[in-house]
Design a protein around this motif. Structure first.
Motif, mmCIF file in Angstrom:
data_model
loop_
_atom_site.group_PDB
_atom_site.id
_atom_site.type_symbol
_atom_site.label_atom_id
_atom_site.label_comp_id
_atom_site.label_asym_id
_atom_site.label_seq_id
_atom_site.Cartn_x
_atom_site.Cartn_y
_atom_site.Cartn_z
ATOM 1 N N ARG A 2 0.864 -1.188 0.000
ATOM 2 C CA ARG A 2 0.000 0.000 0.000
ATOM 3 C C ARG A 2 0.898 1.235 0.000
ATOM 4 O O ARG A 2 1.417 1.662 1.022
ATOM 5 N N TYR A 3 1.078 1.778 -1.242
ATOM 6 C CA TYR A 3 1.962 2.942 -1.396
ATOM 7 C C TYR A 3 1.319 4.182 -0.790
ATOM 8 O O TYR A 3 0.119 4.410 -0.992
ATOM 9 N N PHE A 4 2.125 5.009 -0.172
ATOM 10 C CA PHE A 4 1.681 6.351 0.147
ATOM 11 C C PHE A 4 2.018 7.232 -1.058
ATOM 12 O O PHE A 4 1.636 6.847 -2.183
ATOM 13 N N ASN A 5 2.707 8.329 -0.893
ATOM 14 C CA ASN A 5 2.853 9.195 -2.078
ATOM 15 C C ASN A 5 4.263 9.163 -2.663
ATOM 16 O O ASN A 5 5.141 9.888 -2.184
ATOM 17 N N PRO A 6 4.486 8.385 -3.709
ATOM 18 C CA PRO A 6 5.827 8.298 -4.312
ATOM 19 C C PRO A 6 6.144 9.550 -5.119
ATOM 20 O O PRO A 6 5.318 10.001 -5.925
ATOM 21 N N VAL A 7 7.329 10.121 -4.903
ATOM 22 C CA VAL A 7 7.737 11.348 -5.612
ATOM 23 C C VAL A 7 9.244 11.304 -5.873
ATOM 24 O O VAL A 7 9.945 10.408 -5.414
ATOM 25 N N GLY A 8 9.716 12.290 -6.645
ATOM 26 C CA GLY A 8 11.152 12.388 -6.905
ATOM 27 C C GLY A 8 11.538 11.637 -8.161
ATOM 28 O O GLY A 8 10.721 11.406 -9.053
ATOM 29 N N ALA A 9 12.817 11.258 -8.252
ATOM 30 C CA ALA A 9 13.348 10.624 -9.471
ATOM 31 C C ALA A 9 14.705 10.004 -9.139
ATOM 32 O O ALA A 9 15.289 10.294 -8.087
ATOM 33 N N HIS A 10 15.197 9.173 -10.054
ATOM 34 C CA HIS A 10 16.545 8.631 -9.891
ATOM 35 C C HIS A 10 17.530 9.809 -9.899
ATOM 36 O O HIS A 10 17.384 10.740 -10.693
ATOM 37 N N PRO A 11 18.538 9.794 -9.010
ATOM 38 C CA PRO A 11 19.451 10.958 -8.910
ATOM 39 C C PRO A 11 20.193 11.298 -10.202
ATOM 40 O O PRO A 11 20.674 12.408 -10.356
ATOM 41 N N SER A 12 20.243 10.369 -11.153
ATOM 42 C CA SER A 12 20.928 10.684 -12.423
ATOM 43 C C SER A 12 20.151 11.715 -13.255
ATOM 44 O O SER A 12 20.691 12.321 -14.171
ATOM 45 N N GLY A 13 18.853 11.842 -12.960
ATOM 46 C CA GLY A 13 18.031 12.749 -13.777
ATOM 47 C C GLY A 13 17.647 12.137 -15.112
ATOM 48 O O GLY A 13 17.051 12.797 -15.965
ATOM 49 N N ARG A 14 17.936 10.842 -15.308
ATOM 50 C CA ARG A 14 17.667 10.198 -16.601
ATOM 51 C C ARG A 14 16.288 9.541 -16.657
ATOM 52 O O ARG A 14 15.707 9.378 -17.716
ATOM 53 N N ILE A 15 15.756 9.159 -15.478
ATOM 54 C CA ILE A 15 14.384 8.610 -15.426
ATOM 55 C C ILE A 15 13.639 9.338 -14.319
ATOM 56 O O ILE A 15 14.238 9.805 -13.351
ATOM 57 N N GLY A 16 12.305 9.455 -14.510
ATOM 58 C CA GLY A 16 11.514 10.198 -13.533
ATOM 59 C C GLY A 16 10.042 10.108 -13.852
ATOM 60 O O GLY A 16 9.614 9.283 -14.675
ATOM 61 N N GLU A 17 9.275 11.000 -13.200
ATOM 62 C CA GLU A 17 7.811 10.993 -13.370
ATOM 63 C C GLU A 17 7.454 11.832 -14.596
ATOM 64 O O GLU A 17 7.873 12.983 -14.683
ATOM 65 N N ASP A 18 6.686 11.284 -15.510
ATOM 66 C CA ASP A 18 6.425 11.958 -16.783
ATOM 67 C C ASP A 18 4.918 11.953 -17.053
ATOM 68 O O ASP A 18 4.422 11.217 -17.907
ATOM 69 N N PRO A 19 4.166 12.772 -16.279
ATOM 70 C CA PRO A 19 2.707 12.754 -16.433
ATOM 71 C C PRO A 19 2.297 13.300 -17.806
ATOM 72 O O PRO A 19 2.897 14.231 -18.305
ATOM 73 N N LEU A 20 1.235 12.722 -18.361
ATOM 74 C CA LEU A 20 0.715 13.237 -19.635
ATOM 75 C C LEU A 20 -0.102 14.493 -19.344
ATOM 76 O O LEU A 20 -0.864 14.535 -18.383
#
Ligand code: WQD
Length: 344
Positions: A178-196
């Protein structure tokens, strides 16, 4: 122990970060994704970051058993499945409940049936803290009453119940996270959250304001029964969440079936919207203009985990704080102004 793991929705925000963690641990992956709300570019970058090509892709919709059969037959036997694929926009689920029941519940039912057929009965399921509805006691323990208030959460709880029935009837090993609120990104900046389109969620909206893509943040309500009147959530770094999946799968594979786990994945710290704005400004030096507007329908005042079970059973606790969440989320936004559609 390196395993072969099938991951549904592996190109998505949490899925891609989990694929990276699992590849780095030496596992071999087969990803099923229809790219409805994700990009194949994410998987390309995951393999680049992991310096590994041990990831096979089967493109398609998991409601089609032939797609899943192809994935199970794509290499050596699958040891376990991590099931991310699903719809997760609260407001959209209210507007289009049948689509949510079809994709989230029927999709999971088809997956479980095909898993049975291939003799694979070990599953980590992406569930949600929103199954608790509008609780009155905090922090939230897994044994507390569930009272989902929108179709998104209702479908997730229904899948939890379906998987529970499989554990009672057969030799399944299941963990519902049961996830709470996942945020942020991999520190490399190469993958992350990409909402449409326009982001539903707070964090990507803040990073787009910081980047000048949005003029200001609208704060949905300052009249909640919380210290500063704005909504409180338990934000956790997506890398902590990704690591929780690796730990959970390893734990399940070492259990005698039947095994059924339900685990809150959160930090135990509640932050208000104004706390997050302040934290982002301190972490990046960027001012976030905002305007308080009316509450958003479906929002609850507070969701905050008790993470004790995750630590006791899985040996997992969140290791990253708000500064890393803001810094890494901002690095992703800066390097990818248009998400995965940005130039490589
Ligand atoms: C957080 C807080 C808003 C946007 C999300 C997902 C849901 C589930 C849980 C996985 C709230 C406020 C937000 C904005 C704001 N994920 N806010 N202005 O609502 O907790 O749900 O996480 O299971 O699928 O939707 O997260 O980021 O949308 O909102 O004031 O522009 O920020 O009112 O208090 P939420 P969120």
């Amino acid at each position: 122990m390196t395993c072969r793991i099938l991951i549904t929705g592996g190109a998505g925000f949490i899925g891609s970060h989990t694929c990276l963690v699992l590849l780095e641990q030496g596992h071999s992956l087969v990803v099923v994704d229809n790219f409805d709300n994700s990009s194949p570019e994410a998987l390309r970058r995951v393999q680049e970051l992991a310096a590994s090509d041990a990831l096979q892709l089967v493109e398609g919709d998991l409601r089609n058993p032939d797609v899943l059969d192809r994935a199970f037959r794509s290499g050596r036997p699958v040891d376990g499945v991590i099931h991310f694929a699903g719809l997760k926009a609260v407001g959209e689920s209210v507007a289009d409940p049948l689509r949510y029941w079809d994709v989230n519940l029927n999709g999971s039912r088809v997956l479980a049936a095909v898993m049975e057929r291939h003799g694979c009965r070990t599953l980590v399921f992406s569930s949600t803290s929103t199954v608790y509805g509008e609780p009155e006691q905090f922090p939230l323990h897994e044994g507390m009453a569930t009272a989902p208030v929108h179709p998104y959460a209702q479908t997730k709880l229904a899948v939890e119940q379906m998987l529970g029935a499989l554990c009672r009837s057969g030799s399944w090993r299941v963990a519902c996270l049961r996830y709470f609120n996942p945020v942020g990104a991999h520190p490399s900046g190469r993958i992350g959250e990409d909402p449409l389109g326009i982001p539903n969620n707070l964090f990507p909206f803040i990073t787009q304001v910081a980047a000048g893509r949005r003029d200001k943040l609208r704060v949905f309500g300052q009249d909640y029964p919380t210290p500063d009147g704005t909504g409180i959530r338990d934000y956790l770094h997506v890398m902590d969440l990704a690591e929780a999946h690796g730990v959970t799968l390893t734990h399940l594979l070492n259990q005698e079936p039947p095994t059924q786990l339900t685990v809150n994945i959160g930090t135990g710290t509640g932050l208000s919207v104004l706390d997050v704005i302040k934290g982002f400004e301190q972490a990046t030096g960027i001012t976030i203009p905002y305007e308080v507007v009316a509450r958003r329908p479906g929002d609850v005042p507070r969701l905050q985990a008790c993470p004790r079970q995750a630590e006791a059973v899985l040996g997992w606790t969140a290791r990253r704080g708000l500064v890393e969440m803001c810094r890494d989320g901002w690095a992703w936004q800066q390097a990818n102004p248009m998400g995965y559609r940005s130039a490589p």
